[in-house]
Design a protein around this motif. Structure first.
Motif, PDB file in Angstrom:
ATOM      1  N   GLN A 109      30.458  -0.372 -55.124  1.00 44.63           N
ATOM      2  CA  GLN A 109      30.169   0.435 -53.944  1.00 44.63           C
ATOM      3  C   GLN A 109      29.837   1.848 -54.394  1.00 44.63           C
ATOM      4  N   LEU A 111      29.688   5.753 -54.431  1.00 46.37           N
ATOM      5  CA  LEU A 111      30.618   6.744 -53.910  1.00 46.37           C
ATOM      6  C   LEU A 111      29.927   7.803 -53.062  1.00 46.37           C
ATOM      7  N   ILE A 113      29.075   7.953 -50.131  1.00 42.75           N
ATOM      8  CA  ILE A 113      29.469   8.105 -48.726  1.00 42.75           C
ATOM      9  C   ILE A 113      30.392   9.314 -48.534  1.00 42.75           C
ATOM     10  N   VAL A 114      30.932   9.844 -49.628  1.00 45.74           N
ATOM     11  CA  VAL A 114      31.688  11.096 -49.618  1.00 45.74           C
ATOM     12  C   VAL A 114      31.168  11.939 -50.777  1.00 45.74           C
ATOM     13  N   ILE A 137      37.676   7.976 -49.672  1.00 45.13           N
ATOM     14  CA  ILE A 137      37.043   6.732 -49.242  1.00 45.13           C
ATOM     15  C   ILE A 137      38.146   5.694 -49.118  1.00 45.13           C
ATOM     16  N   LYS A 138      38.160   4.958 -48.015  1.00 50.35           N
ATOM     17  CA  LYS A 138      39.129   3.877 -47.850  1.00 50.35           C
ATOM     18  C   LYS A 138      38.415   2.543 -47.974  1.00 50.35           C
ATOM     19  N   TYR A 150      34.189  -0.437 -46.719  1.00 49.69           N
ATOM     20  CA  TYR A 150      34.368   0.944 -47.171  1.00 49.69           C
ATOM     21  C   TYR A 150      34.025   1.903 -46.043  1.00 49.69           C
ATOM     22  N   GLN A 151      34.829   2.954 -45.936  1.00 53.08           N
ATOM     23  CA  GLN A 151      34.533   3.986 -44.949  1.00 53.08           C
ATOM     24  C   GLN A 151      34.993   5.341 -45.459  1.00 53.08           C
ATOM     25  N   SER A 152      34.331   6.368 -44.978  1.00 52.78           N
ATOM     26  CA  SER A 152      34.743   7.730 -45.275  1.00 52.78           C
ATOM     27  C   SER A 152      35.969   8.017 -44.424  1.00 52.78           C
ATOM     28  N   LYS A 155      36.848  14.025 -44.977  1.00 50.33           N
ATOM     29  CA  LYS A 155      35.978  14.895 -45.769  1.00 50.33           C
ATOM     30  C   LYS A 155      36.586  16.278 -45.930  1.00 50.33           C
TER      31      LYS A 155
END
Length: 184
Positions: A109, A111, A113-114, A137-138, A150-152, A155
């Protein structure tokens, strides 16, 4: 920081398995994960290694990121490893099968997204957290073919050290950043 060592169970002496004294980065800890009878070890710019305690052998694991593996963990029967650009998972119960595949569900995945630099992984009951210098990221275990979503998560948290986060049972994941302690 001088390498990988083990204690000989007969002589109780420390025996060096791998000398890395010139390459070790003191900011980054050695991380260790145990999967299916093998220990997996990683440290920034040294790579991913597999230790077989039965045969007392150490082998370098080839990853798409080569030596840029900075962290290793295990959750849901999969080896998780962190690179500067991705968090990747192995096939089920096989820490050496890292090739992305629909059949094994090994994957990576990005990274992106953050924002920021990847600092570390903290395993939690339903997956794992990837701490970044600009957020978290979780990854949530799904029991589906894609294994994790995966989700942010945040931030606003700005992790400054790979050593600044941990999971405490019945409390949660806790880390410290420039603003103080954060509980996830």
């Amino acid at each position: 920081q001088t390498g990988l060592w083990y204690i000989d169970p007969i002589s109780f002496k420390a025996v060096q398995l791998l000398n890395v004294s010139t390459a070790a980065n003191p900011q980054w800890p050695w991380t260790c994960a145990y999967l299916n009878g093998f220990y997996y070890l990683a440290q920034y710019n040294i790579g991913l290694w597999q230790y077989d305690p039965v045969n007392n052998t150490l082998a370098k694991i080839t990853t798409p990121a080569e030596d840029n593996v900075s962290w290793v963990a295990v959750t849901s029967g999969r080896l998780i490893y962190l690179t500067p650009s991705d968090v990747a998972i192995s096939a089920q119960d096989d820490g050496t099968n890292l090739t992305p595949s629909i059949l094994t569900a090994a994957s990576a995945q990005p990274l992106s997204i953050v924002d920021g630099t990847a600092m570390g992984i903290v395993v939690i009951p339903d997956g794992f957290l990837v701490y970044m210098t600009e957020g978290i990221i979780k990854a949530t275990y799904t029991q589906q073919a894609y294994v994790f979503t995966y989700q942010s998560l945040s931030k606003g948290i700005q992790q400054f050290s790979p050593n600044a986060a941990t999971y405490i049972p019945r409390l949660g994941a806790i880390n410290i950043d420039g603003t103080g302690f954060n509980l996830t």
